[in-house]
Structure formats: structure tokens, C-alpha cells
Design an enzyme around this catalytic site. Structure first.
Site, short mmCIF file in Angstrom:
data_model
loop_
_atom_site.label_atom_id
_atom_site.label_comp_id
_atom_site.label_asym_id
_atom_site.label_seq_id
_atom_site.Cartn_x
_atom_site.Cartn_y
_atom_site.Cartn_z
N HIS A 52 -12.23 3.42 5.35
CA HIS A 52 -11.03 3.49 6.18
C HIS A 52 -11.37 3.09 7.64
CE1 HIS A 52 -6.95 5.37 5.37
NE2 HIS A 52 -6.82 5.11 6.65
N GLN A 69 0.85 -1.20 0.00
CA GLN A 69 0.00 0.00 0.00
C GLN A 69 0.88 1.24 0.00
OE1 GLN A 69 -0.31 1.93 3.14
NE2 GLN A 69 -1.52 3.50 2.12
N THR A 120 -4.09 4.15 -1.55
CA THR A 120 -5.11 4.68 -0.64
C THR A 120 -5.50 6.07 -1.12
OG1 THR A 120 -4.24 3.40 1.19
CG2 THR A 120 -5.55 5.34 1.77
C1 LIG Z 1 -4.77 1.29 13.52
C2 LIG Z 1 -5.12 1.47 12.08
C3 LIG Z 1 -4.18 2.02 11.21
C4 LIG Z 1 -4.50 2.17 9.85
N1 LIG Z 1 -3.55 2.64 8.99
C5 LIG Z 1 -3.82 2.68 7.66
C6 LIG Z 1 -2.82 3.08 6.72
O1 LIG Z 1 -1.69 3.37 7.09
N2 LIG Z 1 -3.15 3.10 5.40
C7 LIG Z 1 -4.41 2.75 4.95
O2 LIG Z 1 -4.67 2.78 3.75
N3 LIG Z 1 -5.36 2.36 5.82
C8 LIG Z 1 -5.10 2.32 7.15
N4 LIG Z 1 -6.07 1.90 8.02
C9 LIG Z 1 -7.39 1.48 7.49
C10 LIG Z 1 -7.38 -0.01 7.16
O3 LIG Z 1 -6.54 -0.29 6.08
C11 LIG Z 1 -8.79 -0.50 6.81
O4 LIG Z 1 -9.33 0.28 5.78
C12 LIG Z 1 -9.73 -0.49 8.01
O5 LIG Z 1 -9.07 -0.86 9.19
C13 LIG Z 1 -10.89 -1.43 7.76
O6 LIG Z 1 -11.84 -1.38 8.78
P1 LIG Z 1 -11.87 -2.40 10.02
O7 LIG Z 1 -10.76 -1.97 10.93
O8 LIG Z 1 -13.21 -2.18 10.60
O9 LIG Z 1 -11.64 -3.78 9.48
C14 LIG Z 1 -5.78 1.78 9.38
C15 LIG Z 1 -6.71 1.23 10.26
C16 LIG Z 1 -6.39 1.06 11.60
C17 LIG Z 1 -7.41 0.45 12.51
#
Ligand SMILES: Cc1cc2nc3c(=O)[nH]c(=O)nc-3n(C[C@H](O)[C@H](O)[C@H](O)COP(=O)(O)O)c2cc1C
Length: 359
Positions: A255, A139, A164
Site C-alpha cells: 500500500h 477497486q 484491496t
Molecule cells: C494518496 C494515496 C491514496 C491511496 N488510496 C488508496 C485507496 O483508496 N485504495 C487502495 O487500495 N490503495 C490506495 N493507495 C495505495 C495505492 O493504490 C498503491 O498501493 C500505492 O500508492 C503504491 O505505492 P507507490 O505510491 O509508491 O507507487 C493510495 C495511495 C496514495 C499515495
């Protein structure tokens, strides 16, 4: 609602995903737990993501002769034992020292793939080296560092990019702000420690960054000739724009409720986006998946596979590599049971006919 009273299983093995969640919350320091659990604004999106799954039911279909359904599938040429990928989540060393190294090793053991984050605690190269069979998708953000990052990703042996598009700036994370946490920025800097990428650093410091357009992204991705997923699509119009820019797959996502609040629940938007995409590229779903039943519903409503964020992080926080492996095993087991009870022999047979709006 399942309530778990004791976080650590007496027999040393997690039997449910709820036990893993409880163990994660028991082990994490308060600020890390808030960083993981919280969303943006008043967290309406975060709640809506869960509520959306309660509006559908799986139709029982007994006596079909289906006894051992096959959960395996393929996504962008990557074989998966179950249609699940782990999400790119940054700051992973806050949850367990080995962070995404442990996630990728667990994924290699269970036969699924990682989407390895740009702002993780380890570099794309380190994760690929730890578990090359699982570290298949990297990513990154559509910033000016894109070309240099894509070159590194290709050289490290990844098959695809995940761009993203919904995070040119971090959402207004209310609970994080109230927590006033001060983590060591090194946990987000696995990819930038050696060649500093100021745009990534400034995004995660919540400063304004130069936002890209679909045209810029189309040009940049065309230069690198790798399949790419557009992550963060929530409307049919934007899905169309992503396909127009050359996306090889669409990831329907808000997200995990961490960007726009209020915004639509991912699952609520999935049927309309899948209809718009009409099979031209695969559609993935994330945001709010917590059970094997959720995976079943997402696949039935048009997803080729799902992406788990917090669920994977709970596994990591609860018991490192083992916790992530158990998470995937339990999701697979529940999906397998539900496919049996609904008479679905394989993932390709899992369509909207298997579900209905809750009566
Ligand atoms: C702690 C945390 C950090 C995240 N960091 C990123 C990131 O660096 N880049 C990104 O595209 N999405 C990031 N996300 C979003 C996740 O990729 C994903 O879209 C999301 O967690 C999905 O929802 P869920 O936690 O309910 O499964 C993050 C999510 C969490 C919980």
C-alpha cells in the site's frame, strides 16, 4: 540522486520524472503534499520500498541487434502499450480538480489502464464515462457493500475488480495525524454521495469495521463472476490463500508504505511470491516504483505489469491530464532505452536472466 532546482520547465515540457515530482510538490498545498507523500508509523516501509530497488542491477548486453524493443503487453485480456497500470488512489481531487477523470483520459491517450478507486473523488460510473477504453478495473474493499458495488461496477462496463485486502482499517499515518488536516470528506466520496456506504466512510474515519475472511471474499467474488485482483499481498502463504479464494491475479503491495510499518518491501517479496504462484495467475507489483529502471527490475523479478500510485499522482498534481500522460510517456521511454541496452526485444523476454544482485 537527481536534484531538480526549478520545478517548472522553461520550454513548457517535462523532460524527466524528477521535474514532474518537483512541480507537484511546488503546486500542492502542504497538507495535500503530506497526505500524498507520507506513510505509516516511522515510515520504515516507505523507505524500504525505495531501498529494495537499489539492491539489483540490469545486466548490459550489447550487440544483440535489438533496436526497437516492443513494450506492449496484455493483462487479464486488457491490451497495454507498456506494462503499467495506474493505482487506485483516493482523495484524487486534492491533487487536481478532475482527479481520476484526468488520469483515465491520460491513460486512454497513452494506451494503459486505470484501477479506479472506491474512495475516489468521482464514481466508477463517472470515470468509465470519461474514458471507457482506460477505465477497465475498479477497486473496492471487502466490506458488506461489496455486492451492491460489484453490480454497479459490472453495469458500468468494467472488465475486472481489484479487491484491496490490506486495508480493513487505515494504517497509523503519523505525519497525517501531525498535520491535523481537515479535508472536505467529499474528495473521498465519489462513490458514496448518492448511496451512502457506511463501511467505506468509517474505514476512512479510522474506525473499526467488520473484517472479512478469504472464505467470505471467495463467496462474494463467485457471485459476481468477474476476474479479480487481490491487492495487498506480501507473503507466499497469503498469495496461496488468495489463489485458493479464486483470485485471477495477485498484486504484491504494501500500500505504498501506508499500512503496516515496518513491513517488507514489495520488491523484496516479489521473487518468493512469483515462485509460489508459479504462473498460475499473473503477478503485479506496486510500492516504490519511481523510474523506468524500477519497472524493468520488477518485470525481470516476476511481475507481469506494475502499478504506479504516487508517480501517477505527481503527474496529476503537476499538470493534470497532461502531467499523467507525460509520466507514462517518460516511463515508457526509459523502459524502451533500457530494454535496448539490455538486448531485450519484448516484454515476454524480460526475465531474471536480465538482472543480478548488485555486486
Ligand atoms: C494518496 C494515496 C491514496 C491511496 N488510496 C488508496 C485507496 O483508496 N485504495 C487502495 O487500495 N490503495 C490506495 N493507495 C495505495 C495505492 O493504490 C498503491 O498501493 C500505492 O500508492 C503504491 O505505492 P507507490 O505510491 O509508491 O507507487 C493510495 C495511495 C496514495 C499515495
Amino acid at each position: 540522486m537527481v536534484t531538480v532546482t526549478s520545478a517548472f520547465p522553461q520550454d513548457g515540457e517535462f523532460r524527466t520524472l524528477e521535474e514532474i515530482h518537483a512541480a507537484a510538490l511546488e503546486r500542492l498545498p502542504r497538507d495535500a503534499a503530506v497526505y500524498l507523500e507520507s506513510g505509516a508509523g516511522t515510515e520504515q516501509t516507505l523507505r524500504a520500498n525505495r531501498e529494495a530497488f537499489t539492491r539489483w542491477v540490469i545486466k548490459p548486453k550489447p550487440m544483440t541487434g535489438v533496436g526497437d524493443p516492443k513494450t506492449n503487453t496484455e493483462f487479464l485480456g486488457i491490451s497495454l502499450s507498456v506494462p503499467v497500470l495506474t493505482a487506485p488512489f483516493g482523495g484524487d481531487a486534492l491533487f487536481a480538480r478532475d482527479g481520476h477523470l484526468a488520469v483515465a483520459r491520460a491513460n486512454a491517450a497513452t494506451g494503459i489502464a486505470s484501477i479506479v478507486p472506491e474512495v475516489g473523488s468521482f464514481s466508477w460510473e463517472q470515470v468509465a464515462e470519461a474514458a471507457p477504453s482506460a477505465a477497465r478495473i475498479a477497486q473496492l474493499h471487502p466490506f458488506d457493500s461489496f455486492d451492491a458495488s460489484a453490480e454497479r461496477i459490472k453495469a458500468a462496463g468494467y472488465d475486472a475488480l481489484c479487491v484491496t485486502v490490506d486495508c480493513p482499517i487505515m494504517g497509523f499515518r503519523t505525519r497525517n495525524r501531525m498535520e491535523r488536516f481537515r479535508f472536505d470528506p467529499v474528495v473521498w466520496a465519489g462513490n458514496v454521495i448518492h448511496d451512502c456506504s457506511p463501511n467505506v466512510a468509517s474505514t476512512y474515519g479510522s474506525k473499526i469495521v467488520p473484517a472479512w475472511t478469504w472464505d467470505q471474499l471467495a463467496e462474494a467474488t463467485a457471485r459476481h463472476q468477474m476476474p479479480w485482483i487481490a491487492k495487498g499481498i506480501l507473503t507466499p502463504e497469503v498469495a496461496e490463500a488468495a489463489i485458493g479464494a479464486g483470485a485471477s491475479a495477485i498484486l504484491v503491495s504494501n500500500h505504498g508504505g501506508r499500512q503496516i510499518d515496518p513491513s517488507p518491501a514489495s520488491l523484496d517479496m516479489l521473487p518468493a511470491i512469483a515462485a509460489q504462484v508459479a504462473g498460475r495467475v499473473p503477478v503485479l507489483l506496486d510500492s516504490g516504483l519511481r523510474t523506468g529502471g524500477d519497472v524493468f527490475l520488477a518485470l525481470a523479478l516476476g511481475a507481469s505489469a506494475v502499478v504506479i500510485g504516487r508517480l501517477a499522482a505527481y503527474g496529476l498534481a503537476a499538470a493534470g491530464e497532461h502531467g499523467v500522460r507525460r509520466t507514462v510517456e517518460l516511463l515508457t521511454e526509459e523502459l524502451h532505452i533500457l530494454m535496448t541496452l539490455a538486448g531485450i526485444p519484448d516484454i515476454g523476454s524480460l526475465t531474471a536472466a536480465a538482472v543480478a544482485p548488485r555486486p
